[in-house]
Scaffold this motif. Structure first.
Motif, short mmCIF file in Angstrom:
data_model
loop_
_atom_site.label_atom_id
_atom_site.label_comp_id
_atom_site.label_asym_id
_atom_site.label_seq_id
_atom_site.Cartn_x
_atom_site.Cartn_y
_atom_site.Cartn_z
N SER A 193 1.58 14.79 5.56
CA SER A 193 -0.11 15.05 5.47
C SER A 193 -0.51 14.29 6.08
CB SER A 193 -0.46 15.31 4.53
OG SER A 193 0.02 14.69 3.40
N VAL A 194 0.12 13.00 5.72
CA VAL A 194 -0.22 11.54 6.05
C VAL A 194 -0.22 11.57 7.59
CG1 VAL A 194 0.67 9.11 6.47
CG2 VAL A 194 0.14 10.55 3.86
N PHE A 209 14.27 12.20 -3.05
CA PHE A 209 13.78 10.92 -2.59
C PHE A 209 12.35 12.03 -1.32
CE2 PHE A 209 12.14 8.33 0.81
CZ PHE A 209 10.92 7.45 0.68
N GLU A 210 13.48 12.58 -0.25
CA GLU A 210 12.79 12.97 1.16
C GLU A 210 12.15 14.36 0.87
OE1 GLU A 210 11.76 14.61 4.58
OE2 GLU A 210 12.42 12.26 4.06
N LEU A 211 13.12 14.85 -0.15
CA LEU A 211 12.06 16.33 -1.41
C LEU A 211 10.41 15.77 -1.95
CD1 LEU A 211 12.37 18.86 -1.49
CD2 LEU A 211 13.76 18.64 -3.61
N LEU A 212 10.79 14.61 -2.87
CA LEU A 212 9.55 14.34 -3.22
C LEU A 212 8.08 14.12 -2.48
CD1 LEU A 212 8.40 13.22 -5.78
CD2 LEU A 212 9.16 12.02 -6.18
N TYR A 213 8.40 13.61 -1.55
CA TYR A 213 7.68 13.18 -0.52
C TYR A 213 7.17 13.44 0.74
CZ TYR A 213 7.34 8.94 -3.77
OH TYR A 213 7.22 7.88 -4.77
N ARG A 214 8.35 14.48 1.22
CA ARG A 214 7.86 15.28 2.16
C ARG A 214 6.57 15.89 2.87
NH1 ARG A 214 11.99 19.47 2.44
NH2 ARG A 214 13.26 18.13 2.94
N PRO A 267 1.03 -1.20 -0.27
CA PRO A 267 0.10 -0.04 0.36
C PRO A 267 1.12 1.22 0.03
CG PRO A 267 -0.60 -1.15 1.55
CD PRO A 267 0.43 -1.60 0.72
N MET A 268 0.29 1.92 -1.27
CA MET A 268 1.24 3.50 -0.83
C MET A 268 1.83 4.19 0.09
SD MET A 268 0.44 7.29 -3.05
CE MET A 268 -1.68 7.52 -1.64
N ALA A 269 0.87 3.89 1.18
CA ALA A 269 1.02 4.62 3.13
C ALA A 269 1.89 3.96 3.64
CB ALA A 269 -0.44 4.27 3.62
N GLN A 270 2.75 2.37 3.48
CA GLN A 270 3.35 2.15 4.12
C GLN A 270 5.04 2.38 2.80
OE1 GLN A 270 3.06 -2.34 4.74
NE2 GLN A 270 4.63 -2.94 4.78
N ARG A 271 4.41 2.19 0.96
CA ARG A 271 5.52 2.41 0.93
C ARG A 271 6.50 3.31 0.63
NH1 ARG A 271 9.45 1.77 -2.53
NH2 ARG A 271 9.18 0.37 -4.25
N ARG A 272 5.81 4.86 0.26
CA ARG A 272 6.52 5.65 0.42
C ARG A 272 7.34 6.24 1.68
NH1 ARG A 272 5.13 4.97 -3.85
NH2 ARG A 272 4.29 5.48 -4.95
N TYR A 273 7.39 5.17 2.22
CA TYR A 273 9.05 5.21 3.37
C TYR A 273 9.83 4.48 3.28
CZ TYR A 273 5.53 8.21 6.13
OH TYR A 273 4.39 9.12 6.47
N SER A 274 9.85 3.97 2.24
CA SER A 274 10.80 3.13 1.86
C SER A 274 11.38 3.70 0.70
CB SER A 274 10.70 1.40 2.21
OG SER A 274 10.07 1.54 3.77
N PHE A 275 12.49 4.06 0.78
CA PHE A 275 13.54 4.30 -0.73
C PHE A 275 14.26 3.08 -0.88
CE2 PHE A 275 17.97 5.08 -2.28
CZ PHE A 275 17.42 5.78 -3.26
N VAL A 276 14.09 2.39 -1.96
CA VAL A 276 14.27 1.55 -2.73
C VAL A 276 15.92 1.48 -3.91
CG1 VAL A 276 13.69 -0.92 -3.37
CG2 VAL A 276 12.20 0.63 -1.93
#
Length: 148
Positions: free
Chosen positions: A141-142, A131-136, A79-88
């Motif tokens: 918001s989450v 990654f941090e800049l993109l998903y900050r 799920p996006m809410a979980q995946r967006r916290y991991s840089f692969v």
């Protein structure tokens, strides 16, 4: 196995011995604590119980091919809410380092050719910053909504 404490930067390394040694030194220098996995089963078990900030996977991890790589197959449908916290970061001879289209095609954030392992530190630093800049905004918001 090292235990992580609250606030630690966490990472998981799923790679061949040469890549693993370089990754350990680099991640340590970048302030990460790490776990390593020798099998797909161990890697998936660890990912189920730990949210890793950085995951480094070799395309041929544990004798697999890119298509049959169970770690990548596990990460893909999360799920996006979980995946967006991991840089692969995906390492493999078939990739051109920092090729955004290859990374996108593999559903990872960064691809790295093993020939560039000596430059892993600056490459990971750049990738993690992007990654941090993109998903900050997404993460903020989450977190504000308390959905994590």
């Amino acid at each position: 196995m090292d235990f992580f404490e609250l606030g630690d930067r966490t990472s998981l390394i799923c790679a061949d011995p040469t890549t693993t040694e370089v990754a350990k030194a680099t991640l340590r220098d970048l302030g990460f604590k790490y776990h390593t996995a020798e099998t797909h089963e161990l890697a998936i078990e660890r990912m189920r119980y730990t949210n890793y900030e950085c995951i480094l996977v070799h395309e041929n991890f544990a004798g697999s091919s890119l298509r049959s790589n169970a770690v990548l197959n596990y990460l893909g449908p999360l799920p996006m809410a979980q995946r967006r916290y991991s840089f692969v970061c995906l390492v493999g001879a078939s990739f051109k380092t920092l090729d955004a289209m290859q990374a996108f095609a593999q559903s990872v954030h960064l691809v790295l050719n093993p020939a560039d392992l000596p430059n892993l530190g600056p490459i990971l630093k750049k990738g993690l910053a992007e990654f941090e800049l993109l998903y900050r905004a997404y993460k903020d918001s989450v977190d504000t909504l308390g959905e994590r």
